[in-house]
Design a protein around this motif. Structure first.
Motif, mmCIF file in Angstrom:
data_model
loop_
_atom_site.group_PDB
_atom_site.id
_atom_site.type_symbol
_atom_site.label_atom_id
_atom_site.label_comp_id
_atom_site.label_asym_id
_atom_site.label_seq_id
_atom_site.Cartn_x
_atom_site.Cartn_y
_atom_site.Cartn_z
ATOM 1 N N SER A 346 92.058 89.882 15.711
ATOM 2 C CA SER A 346 92.581 88.896 14.766
ATOM 3 C C SER A 346 91.858 87.555 14.798
ATOM 4 O O SER A 346 91.648 86.943 13.739
ATOM 5 N N VAL A 347 91.491 87.080 15.972
ATOM 6 C CA VAL A 347 90.857 85.755 16.071
ATOM 7 C C VAL A 347 89.520 85.712 15.325
ATOM 8 O O VAL A 347 89.295 84.806 14.503
ATOM 9 N N PRO A 348 88.592 86.647 15.572
ATOM 10 C CA PRO A 348 87.333 86.591 14.816
ATOM 11 C C PRO A 348 87.527 86.827 13.317
ATOM 12 O O PRO A 348 86.787 86.274 12.500
ATOM 13 N N ALA A 349 88.536 87.635 12.960
ATOM 14 C CA ALA A 349 88.813 87.848 11.535
ATOM 15 C C ALA A 349 89.230 86.545 10.876
ATOM 16 O O ALA A 349 88.796 86.223 9.763
ATOM 17 N N ALA A 350 90.074 85.770 11.563
ATOM 18 C CA ALA A 350 90.527 84.489 11.020
ATOM 19 C C ALA A 350 89.357 83.529 10.844
ATOM 20 O O ALA A 350 89.219 82.870 9.808
ATOM 21 N N VAL A 351 88.497 83.453 11.849
ATOM 22 C CA VAL A 351 87.353 82.541 11.780
ATOM 23 C C VAL A 351 86.366 82.997 10.704
ATOM 24 O O VAL A 351 85.878 82.194 9.902
ATOM 25 N N GLY A 352 86.071 84.286 10.674
ATOM 26 C CA GLY A 352 85.114 84.801 9.690
ATOM 27 C C GLY A 352 85.585 84.610 8.262
ATOM 28 O O GLY A 352 84.830 84.158 7.393
ATOM 29 N N ILE A 353 86.848 84.950 7.995
ATOM 30 C CA ILE A 353 87.388 84.778 6.653
ATOM 31 C C ILE A 353 87.478 83.301 6.292
ATOM 32 O O ILE A 353 87.261 82.907 5.140
ATOM 33 N N GLY A 354 87.764 82.464 7.286
ATOM 34 C CA GLY A 354 87.872 81.037 7.030
ATOM 35 C C GLY A 354 86.544 80.389 6.654
ATOM 36 O O GLY A 354 86.468 79.644 5.673
ATOM 37 N N VAL A 355 85.490 80.696 7.393
ATOM 38 C CA VAL A 355 84.208 80.021 7.144
ATOM 39 C C VAL A 355 83.493 80.573 5.916
ATOM 40 O O VAL A 355 82.679 79.877 5.296
ATOM 41 N N LEU A 356 83.793 81.815 5.552
ATOM 42 C CA LEU A 356 83.124 82.420 4.394
ATOM 43 C C LEU A 356 84.112 82.723 3.256
ATOM 44 O O LEU A 356 83.849 83.590 2.422
ATOM 45 N N SER A 473 84.491 83.686 18.842
ATOM 46 C CA SER A 473 84.627 83.517 17.390
ATOM 47 C C SER A 473 83.980 82.235 16.900
ATOM 48 O O SER A 473 83.456 82.190 15.781
ATOM 49 N N ILE A 474 84.024 81.181 17.714
ATOM 50 C CA ILE A 474 83.363 79.921 17.322
ATOM 51 C C ILE A 474 81.855 80.134 17.198
ATOM 52 O O ILE A 474 81.226 79.718 16.216
ATOM 53 N N VAL A 475 81.277 80.799 18.202
ATOM 54 C CA VAL A 475 79.837 81.100 18.137
ATOM 55 C C VAL A 475 79.546 81.991 16.934
ATOM 56 O O VAL A 475 78.574 81.790 16.203
ATOM 57 N N MET A 476 80.396 82.968 16.707
ATOM 58 C CA MET A 476 80.238 83.884 15.573
ATOM 59 C C MET A 476 80.298 83.142 14.245
ATOM 60 O O MET A 476 79.500 83.389 13.335
ATOM 61 N N GLY A 477 81.278 82.214 14.096
ATOM 62 C CA GLY A 477 81.426 81.463 12.853
ATOM 63 C C GLY A 477 80.213 80.608 12.550
ATOM 64 O O GLY A 477 79.755 80.539 11.398
ATOM 65 N N LEU A 504 75.964 90.530 10.765
ATOM 66 C CA LEU A 504 75.389 89.844 11.923
ATOM 67 C C LEU A 504 76.462 89.110 12.720
ATOM 68 O O LEU A 504 76.374 89.017 13.950
ATOM 69 N N ALA A 505 77.478 88.603 12.030
ATOM 70 C CA ALA A 505 78.577 87.926 12.726
ATOM 71 C C ALA A 505 79.313 88.898 13.649
ATOM 72 O O ALA A 505 79.672 88.543 14.777
ATOM 73 N N ILE A 506 79.529 90.119 13.185
ATOM 74 C CA ILE A 506 80.197 91.136 14.007
ATOM 75 C C ILE A 506 79.385 91.452 15.250
ATOM 76 O O ILE A 506 79.910 91.554 16.371
ATOM 77 N N VAL A 507 78.077 91.584 15.055
ATOM 78 C CA VAL A 507 77.179 91.871 16.184
ATOM 79 C C VAL A 507 77.199 90.724 17.180
ATOM 80 O O VAL A 507 77.313 90.933 18.402
ATOM 81 N N VAL A 508 77.095 89.497 16.685
ATOM 82 C CA VAL A 508 77.086 88.319 17.560
ATOM 83 C C VAL A 508 78.394 88.229 18.345
ATOM 84 O O VAL A 508 78.393 87.990 19.557
ATOM 85 N N TYR A 509 79.504 88.434 17.670
ATOM 86 C CA TYR A 509 80.806 88.349 18.337
ATOM 87 C C TYR A 509 80.910 89.407 19.444
ATOM 88 O O TYR A 509 81.357 89.102 20.560
ATOM 89 N N GLY A 510 80.513 90.629 19.113
ATOM 90 C CA GLY A 510 80.573 91.691 20.111
ATOM 91 C C GLY A 510 79.722 91.395 21.324
ATOM 92 O O GLY A 510 80.160 91.578 22.472
#
Length: 543
Positions: A346-356, A473-477, A504-510
């Protein structure tokens, strides 16, 4: 030790099955909402959403709390080898659920026109009417799904969900397309009201297909279940009256808690339309803004939450059985694992959807691209809603089913207050409803998690549950934004740049999570294709 390992493996496997189905179902939901939204536009989305939310509220009152209640009651009896009582829970639940579904379907049909007028959208009448039969179908289907989940068998539920969504997707788009061209009002080019109703009809057709799947699955194992129930020895056979009382006693707090959140959607309809029209917006303009809220913001932000709620649903019978048997260590382990997996998603989903947010909206809805700011402002609600639903699933599993009701009520009060304060502000308008939703889930999640920790005496590992996912998630965003704008400078295609940035965000987060220890082998086992990811991580020396 072997039994414990087997139980752990079974829990993880069943959670992964339901989570996988949840992801696929949500993906299919996105697939059909794209052409549907592009056909209906924001106004049609608003009409569709209003009718659908009214249906959802009545669905919750009639049957939405029953699968969890049935699952809990069945799993407890199976844990004690009371097979006859477990099957009687299923039989009794079928009678209760079908009766409630029929009653609410008739009530919904008789009051459809008055309800549409009450929410200040008369065109939603056709959507409401078309959804009436679906209440009965889903009420019956929920009993079968709850029974299978109580037996810790998620495959029939998962398959039925996928089949249901496939039929829903096809017929929603097809019927919307057909009905848009029927009985077109004078001066218009399309009949948006009937088109929206066509979209809702697909829901009923999909539900019927899902019911067929779980019914066939049950009939395949019915001889075995009846034979096991007949030969089992149990100290006491529960009567139907006792089971009805226990079923409703378990289900009503779940129903009330869920209904309170659904009630906030109904309140949103009334408050948003009334406040916006009072602020100078026409009824059509207000419907368009509400369409952005319900058809885009809600649809996109609930996608990742569907996965965490699937895990919460899967963990319910497992936690209930462990709690009934007094296995405190297993209860604690499952609680921490469930909460951790929920936040890892949920956390990376929130950040990803928020920034994009605006980029995602423009990519998915090229013919109706407004509303991206709603995602930017309100994506954080994903985290709080996921926390709330996960904590609710655990609380239900350990028998404290009334606490989420209180949390939901507190959240609903906060939402109404913030709606009244924020929506009238001209610079905010519909954004106020998004902020109030975030406030609602924030209050409810804090209360539920606090009470869960207090009751169980479990110390949640918030460093792994929240801190590490937030850091990753911050690094990913940052990476997602950098990739998008960097690539867009050379290739000015929003769709291409958004897709590349997401991948690429998914890869970075992982990678970040593996490096900092935010994801471990036990976590990966709980997600789809986890085994492959474990082998790959070990091959790359990341685990």
């Amino acid at each position: 030790m072997a039994a414990r390992t087997k139980g752990k493996s079974s829990f993880v496997k069943q959670a992964a099955i339901l989570a996988s189905a949840g992801m696929l179902v949500r993906f299919l939901g996105f697939v059909y909402r794209l052409p549907l939204t592009n056909m209906l536009g924001d106004e049609g989305n608003g009409i569709y959403g209003m009718g659908y939310y009214i249906y959802t509220f009545l669905l919750i009152l009639s049957s939405a709390g029953l699968p969890a209640a049935i699952s809990k009651l069945v799993s407890e009896r199976l844990a004690l080898r009371q097979y006859r009582n477990a099957h009687r829970v299923f039989q009794t639940s079928l009678i209760v659920s079908a009766s409630l579904g029929t009653i609410f379907a008739i009530l919904m049909a008789l009051t459809a026109r008055q309800t549409a007028a009450l929410v200040k959208t008369p065109d939603s009448y056709y959507c409401i009417l078309s959804l009436c039969p679906t209440l009965i179908i889903v009420a019956i289907m929920s009993v079968y799904r709850g029974y299978f989940q109580g037996m810790n068998t998620m495959v029939p539920t998962a398959i039925s969900q996928i089949v249901e969504q496939i039929f829903n997707a096809f017929f929603s788009v097809y019927l919307a397309y057909i009905f848009l061209g029927m009985f077109i009002p004078e001066g218009e080019t399309e009949n948006i009201a009937l088109g929206a109703a066509g979209g809702t009809m697909g829901t009923g057709i999909g539900a019927l297909a899902g019911l067929v799947i779980v019914f066939i699955s049950y009939m395949m194992i019915r001889p075995y279940l009846l034979r096991r129930a007949k030969i089992c020895r149990q100290p006491y056979e529960e009567t139907r009256t006792e089971l009805v009382k226990r079923l409703m006693g378990t289900a009503w707090p779940i129903i009330v808690g869920t209904a309170v959140f659904s009630m906030t959607n109904l309140i949103d309809i009334g408050m948003v339309m009334r406040i916006l029209t009072a602020s100078g917006y026409s009824e059509t303009e207000a419907t368009v803004l509400y369409g952005q809220l319900s058809g885009k913001y809600v649809t996109l932000t609930t996608l990742p939450v569907a996965i965490s709620s699937s895990i919460a649903t899967a963990v319910l019978p497992s936690i209930a059985a462990s709690n009934r048997l007094g296995e405190r260590k297993q209860v604690n382990r499952k609680m921490n694992l469930t909460m951790r997996i929920s936040m890892i998603i949920s956390v990376p989903a929130a950040v990803g959807i928020g920034v994009l947010g605006p980029q995602i909206i423009a990519m998915l809805f090229p013919k109706a691209s407004d509303g991206g700011v709603l995602l930017t402002v309100g994506a954080i609600s994903i985290i709080f809603l996921a926390l709330c639903q996960t904590a609710t699933g655990i609380l239900q599993g350990i028998g404290h089913i009334r606490i989420p009701v209180v949390g939901a009520l507190l959240g609903a009060v906060m939402k109404v207050i913030l709606n009244a304060i924020l929506i009238p502000i001209p610079a905010l308008n519909i954004i106020g409803a998004v902020l109030s939703t975030t406030g609602c889930y924030l209050v409810a999640s804090i209360f539920d998690v606090y009470m869960l920790s207090r009751i169980t005496k479990v110390r949640f590992d918030f460093k792994r549950i929240l801190l590490k996912p937030i850091l990753g998630s911050i690094v990913m965003g940052i990476a997602a934004l950098g990739v998008y704008f960097g690539l867009y400078h050379f290739v000015p295609s929003n769709t291409l740049c958004t897709l590349v940035a997401i991948v690429l965000a998914i890869v970075v987060y992982g990678l970040i999570m593996l490096i900092i220890g935010g994801i471990q082998e036990e976590d990966l086992q709980s997600i789809p294709m986890g085994g492959r990811l474990i082998r790959l991580s070990k091959k790359l020396h990341l685990m």
